[in-house]
Design an enzyme around this catalytic site. Sequence first.
Site, PDB file in Angstrom:
ATOM      1  CE  LYS A  17     -37.459  87.258 -34.353  1.00 42.68           C
ATOM      2  NZ  LYS A  17     -38.573  87.493 -33.603  1.00 42.68           N
TER       3      LYS A  17
ATOM      4  CE  LYS B  76     -44.908  92.494 -38.010  1.00 38.14           C
ATOM      5  NZ  LYS B  76     -44.967  92.097 -36.624  1.00 38.14           N
TER       6      LYS B  76
ATOM      7  CE  LYS C   3     -40.740  84.430 -41.764  1.00 33.37           C
ATOM      8  NZ  LYS C   3     -41.423  85.279 -41.022  1.00 33.37           N
TER       9      LYS C   3
HETATM   10  P1  AMP Z   1     -45.448  88.151 -37.663  1.00 37.91           P
HETATM   11  O1  AMP Z   1     -45.564  89.366 -38.390  1.00 37.91           O
HETATM   12  O2  AMP Z   1     -43.931  87.652 -37.621  1.00 37.91           O
HETATM   13  O3  AMP Z   1     -45.605  88.625 -36.018  1.00 37.91           O
HETATM   14  O4  AMP Z   1     -46.377  87.160 -37.996  1.00 37.91           O
HETATM   15  C1  AMP Z   1     -47.654  87.283 -37.679  1.00 37.91           C
HETATM   16  C2  AMP Z   1     -48.355  86.177 -38.513  1.00 37.91           C
HETATM   17  O5  AMP Z   1     -48.106  86.267 -40.035  1.00 37.91           O
HETATM   18  C3  AMP Z   1     -47.993  84.810 -38.080  1.00 37.91           C
HETATM   19  O6  AMP Z   1     -49.123  83.783 -38.210  1.00 37.91           O
HETATM   20  C4  AMP Z   1     -47.304  84.477 -39.216  1.00 37.91           C
HETATM   21  O7  AMP Z   1     -46.798  83.052 -39.372  1.00 37.91           O
HETATM   22  C5  AMP Z   1     -47.798  85.078 -40.220  1.00 37.91           C
HETATM   23  N1  AMP Z   1     -46.690  85.315 -41.308  1.00 37.91           N
HETATM   24  C6  AMP Z   1     -45.740  86.394 -41.207  1.00 37.91           C
HETATM   25  N2  AMP Z   1     -44.979  86.343 -42.216  1.00 37.91           N
HETATM   26  C7  AMP Z   1     -45.311  85.473 -43.339  1.00 37.91           C
HETATM   27  C8  AMP Z   1     -45.187  85.164 -44.808  1.00 37.91           C
HETATM   28  N3  AMP Z   1     -44.170  85.679 -45.240  1.00 37.91           N
HETATM   29  N4  AMP Z   1     -46.075  84.644 -45.272  1.00 37.91           N
HETATM   30  C9  AMP Z   1     -47.090  83.861 -44.475  1.00 37.91           C
HETATM   31  N5  AMP Z   1     -47.585  84.068 -43.375  1.00 37.91           N
HETATM   32  C10 AMP Z   1     -46.596  85.160 -42.578  1.00 37.91           C
END
Ligand code: AMP
Length: 338
Positions: free
Chosen positions: A121, A205, A202
Amino acid sequence: MSISGTKTKKRILSGVQPTGNLHMGTYIGALMQWRANQVDYESLFCVVDLHALTVPEAVDPEVLRRNSREISALYIACGIDPEISNIFVQSDVHEHAELSWILGCVTPLGWLYRMTQFKTKSDKRDSVGSGLLTYPVLQAADIVLYEADQVPVGQDQKQHIEIAREIAQRFNHLFGDLLTIPEPMIPKMGAKVMGLDDPSRKMSKSIGMEVKGHSIGLLDPPKVARKAIMRAVTDSGNDIRFDHASPGVLNLLTLYEVLTDESRESIEARFSGKGYGHLKKDVADVVIATLEPIQARFTELMNEPGYLDGILDKGAERARSIAAPVLTAVKQAVGLGR
Ligand code: AMP
Ligand code: TRP
């Protein structure tokens, strides 16, 4: 031993940042696990709005406030039951920020510079706030404040849970055995859902906001979700087997497997000799069948602001009742307070 004296079962805590829309990766990597474990564990699910401030240029105050409500509603719409799980907004519980300061004072800078997320980031920016660097300290505070035993997250968060353990261990070493050392809880399948446009990255968002067809948003209209899946990158073959699949095909097969809970043999038999078009169509069907009830419940919840406020008020109050004695014990241990 529990400082808060309130533990009835093993505890889980997790959170999502209220930046943008949640996608299928968040649903599968995090929310499905939360839902599956909420009965066996005492559960706390937090909307981590303080963490969202680490990228201030991405956040407009009104948008952040709205996102926090929407994410809370999405937790419920995805099956987190507010009658048995505690749903709250991080900034409603001031103990998080206070504990974060204390933990930050025992966290070596080198540990923080090592974090992959910080490197990625900060790499793209000329200047970053110090909050982006100390982000994992606040995350450690979120976790130890509730004496959480397990932290259900996707694969990308493993490093942050490891540093939370290290910070808690270091604190305990310096000030006595106070903090519970958490374990990461990472799903066997779907811990890393990949981008549909590019199965080497991956699903995320931030990319989803820039690149059409990258992710499947939980609030995407079914047509949009179907289009993204039908355009997903695969390969030039037609072999539909888990062991032989290229990353794009494996990603589709994984979505199908996790959302249907069907066995691999049965999935392979179902798609044998049928081609990727057929696989994509069926994946789109199961994704849409998953999204529709979530979206319907989400709309109902957004139309009942009083109900959501009640849940978040109660959630914050209960969270505080656990967090306050833990923070008091930490302050005592380090020599703060009388
Ligand atoms: P975030 O949306 O980055 O705040 O992530 C929220 C939760 O979703 C965290 O536990 C991440 O590890 C999980 N997460 C986000 N993106 C992925 C993905 N592409 N695959 C699996 N888990 C995800
Ligand atoms: N850093 C996590 C993410 O981006 C969100 C988070 C903040 C979190 N505090 C937490 C996850 C505590 C688990 C436990 O996904």
